[in-house]
Design a protein around this motif. Sequence first.
Motif, PDB file in Angstrom:
ATOM      1  N   THR A   8      64.021  32.056  21.423  1.00 23.15           N
ATOM      2  CA  THR A   8      63.934  32.121  19.849  1.00 23.15           C
ATOM      3  C   THR A   8      65.156  33.147  19.427  1.00 23.15           C
ATOM      4  N   GLY A   9      65.473  33.098  17.999  1.00 21.48           N
ATOM      5  CA  GLY A   9      66.343  33.920  17.592  1.00 21.48           C
ATOM      6  C   GLY A   9      65.910  34.588  16.416  1.00 21.48           C
ATOM      7  N   ILE A  10      66.188  35.634  15.880  1.00 19.39           N
ATOM      8  CA  ILE A  10      66.000  36.377  14.746  1.00 19.39           C
ATOM      9  C   ILE A  10      67.451  36.841  13.981  1.00 19.39           C
ATOM     10  N   THR A  11      67.449  36.426  12.702  1.00 17.53           N
ATOM     11  CA  THR A  11      68.680  36.649  12.205  1.00 17.53           C
ATOM     12  C   THR A  11      68.867  38.060  11.558  1.00 17.53           C
ATOM     13  N   THR A  12      70.018  38.690  11.774  1.00 19.38           N
ATOM     14  CA  THR A  12      70.097  39.927  11.731  1.00 19.38           C
ATOM     15  C   THR A  12      70.682  40.329  10.188  1.00 19.38           C
ATOM     16  N   SER A  13      69.718  40.143   9.428  1.00 14.27           N
ATOM     17  CA  SER A  13      70.057  40.465   7.794  1.00 14.27           C
ATOM     18  C   SER A  13      68.873  41.303   7.279  1.00 14.27           C
ATOM     19  N   TYR A  40      64.124  33.544  26.783  1.00  7.51           N
ATOM     20  CA  TYR A  40      65.473  33.972  26.038  1.00  7.51           C
ATOM     21  C   TYR A  40      65.318  34.443  24.731  1.00  7.51           C
ATOM     22  N   TYR A  41      65.822  35.735  24.358  1.00 13.41           N
ATOM     23  CA  TYR A  41      65.633  36.087  22.821  1.00 13.41           C
ATOM     24  C   TYR A  41      66.817  36.781  22.333  1.00 13.41           C
ATOM     25  N   PHE A  42      67.426  36.156  21.152  1.00  8.23           N
ATOM     26  CA  PHE A  42      68.569  36.735  20.834  1.00  8.23           C
ATOM     27  C   PHE A  42      68.826  37.115  19.366  1.00  8.23           C
ATOM     28  N   LEU A  43      69.738  37.971  19.071  1.00  4.39           N
ATOM     29  CA  LEU A  43      69.879  38.528  17.784  1.00  4.39           C
ATOM     30  C   LEU A  43      71.016  37.268  17.191  1.00  4.39           C
ATOM     31  N   ALA A  44      70.585  36.636  15.938  1.00  2.71           N
ATOM     32  CA  ALA A  44      71.256  35.630  15.607  1.00  2.71           C
ATOM     33  C   ALA A  44      72.398  36.219  14.638  1.00  2.71           C
ATOM     34  N   ASP A  45      73.435  36.899  14.837  1.00  3.30           N
ATOM     35  CA  ASP A  45      74.113  37.573  14.033  1.00  3.30           C
ATOM     36  C   ASP A  45      75.054  36.584  13.242  1.00  3.30           C
ATOM     37  N   TYR A  46      75.540  35.423  13.935  1.00  4.25           N
ATOM     38  CA  TYR A  46      76.353  34.728  13.192  1.00  4.25           C
ATOM     39  C   TYR A  46      75.574  33.878  12.166  1.00  4.25           C
ATOM     40  N   HIS A  47      74.260  33.651  12.227  1.00  2.00           N
ATOM     41  CA  HIS A  47      73.577  33.076  11.306  1.00  2.00           C
ATOM     42  C   HIS A  47      73.471  34.178   9.744  1.00  2.00           C
ATOM     43  N   SER A  48      73.497  35.465  10.194  1.00  2.00           N
ATOM     44  CA  SER A  48      73.535  36.313   8.899  1.00  2.00           C
ATOM     45  C   SER A  48      74.758  36.061   8.327  1.00  2.00           C
ATOM     46  N   LEU A  49      75.885  35.494   8.691  1.00  2.00           N
ATOM     47  CA  LEU A  49      77.292  35.299   7.725  1.00  2.00           C
ATOM     48  C   LEU A  49      76.866  34.354   6.816  1.00  2.00           C
ATOM     49  N   ILE A  50      75.833  33.732   6.721  1.00  2.00           N
ATOM     50  CA  ILE A  50      75.540  32.642   5.833  1.00  2.00           C
ATOM     51  C   ILE A  50      75.288  33.278   4.447  1.00  2.00           C
ATOM     52  N   LYS A  51      74.419  34.100   4.600  1.00  2.00           N
ATOM     53  CA  LYS A  51      73.846  34.869   3.360  1.00  2.00           C
ATOM     54  C   LYS A  51      74.531  36.085   2.837  1.00  2.00           C
ATOM     55  N   SER A  52      75.186  36.921   3.677  1.00  2.00           N
ATOM     56  CA  SER A  52      75.766  38.187   3.422  1.00  2.00           C
ATOM     57  C   SER A  52      77.061  38.254   4.096  1.00  2.00           C
ATOM     58  N   ASN A  53      77.741  39.073   3.059  1.00  2.00           N
ATOM     59  CA  ASN A  53      79.230  39.423   3.318  1.00  2.00           C
ATOM     60  C   ASN A  53      79.483  40.880   3.388  1.00  2.00           C
ATOM     61  N   ASP A  54      78.371  41.470   3.920  1.00  2.00           N
ATOM     62  CA  ASP A  54      78.448  43.120   4.124  1.00  2.00           C
ATOM     63  C   ASP A  54      78.211  43.683   5.524  1.00  2.00           C
ATOM     64  N   PRO A  55      79.608  43.967   6.129  1.00  2.00           N
ATOM     65  CA  PRO A  55      79.684  44.388   7.554  1.00  2.00           C
ATOM     66  C   PRO A  55      78.812  45.408   7.966  1.00  2.00           C
ATOM     67  N   ARG A  56      78.659  46.407   7.035  1.00  2.00           N
ATOM     68  CA  ARG A  56      77.949  47.465   7.562  1.00  2.00           C
ATOM     69  C   ARG A  56      76.492  47.121   7.652  1.00  2.00           C
ATOM     70  N   LEU A  57      75.905  46.490   6.636  1.00  2.00           N
ATOM     71  CA  LEU A  57      74.482  46.111   6.543  1.00  2.00           C
ATOM     72  C   LEU A  57      74.140  44.932   7.782  1.00  2.00           C
TER      73      LEU A  57
END
Length: 337
Positions: A8-13, A40-57
Amino acid sequence: MKNADFLTGITTSGTPHLGNYVGAIRPAVETSKKQDIMSYYFLADYHSLIKSNDPRLRKQSTLEIAAAWIAMGLDYENCVFYRQSDIPEIPELTWILTCLAAKGLMNRAHAYKAVVAQNEEERQKDPDNGINMGLFSYPILMAADILMFNARKVPVGKDQVQHLEMTRDIAGRFNHVYKKLFILPEVVVDENCAVLSGLDGRKMSKSYNNFIPLFDTPKRLRKLIMKIKTNSLGPEEPKDPETCTLFSIYKAFATDVQTKKIENRYRQGIAWGTMKQELFEYINEILKDPREKYNELMKNPGDIEEILEKGALKAREFSVPFLEKIRRTIGITPLNI
Ligand code: TRP
């Protein structure tokens, strides 16, 4: 490396909150310790691109979520814990699957349809206003996350069930068109799994902004608990635990015996102020040690980075040869073999 029994994955947003803990982190931590299960557990950082354009966040959220999982006791040596963007095979598989996924299938995705519906409600000229291709094809990236590791079971919240159906559809299509390489993954929705209420009584969620962060200072944790909405019953009047946000949070953390005790006190009449204080003390006790660990990790992001990089190496022991096999199957191979 074996394929995934559980993935499972968790979106990093966002910042991890109490709802994430009881809904996703706690069950994953328990599974991660099992010797006979490959999870398997992962941080879905590519998924977070969909909703946010803030690199710092995005970076901050990745750090906080990774630290939260580790601090809560994830057995990262026994499971495979990694960051999506460290696995270049995932975006490559995403393209391969994109060319098999029917556009009509994506048209039906809830997340996409919800935004179209909102645009129509607001009488926007273009129903696709503000929708990027990432949001539209989001389920294909998710399918690649899952199929890259031939996962058997995928524990998710109810809102993700449709994405799993789409994953099965796309996997079935690949198996039919080329060769049977993919397991059709099963969705696991834990009905017993606690869905926490937030400050206003609605489901605790980042999007409602009604959440209680997992690792705030004790002072802020107490302050937020004191803010939870209750009704106007007087201190001595009997109260109904079933409809009470305080009780639902308490129950998600406490043992059965402890829960029964509090239930009785509700029926006898417990003042809201007393209940809030007890809830705070109970949760704070549970979070005390993990909070220290979390703060320590947040001060040493290099330690988290190292854990994730090691995790990526483990994950790629599976994804590199498997993608190679997929490429050969679809006719993308060196010309001399
Ligand atoms: N889309 C999921 C969510 O928002 C996160 C996610 C991304 C995921 N890839 C996944 C979950 C693969 C399970 C499997 O909650």
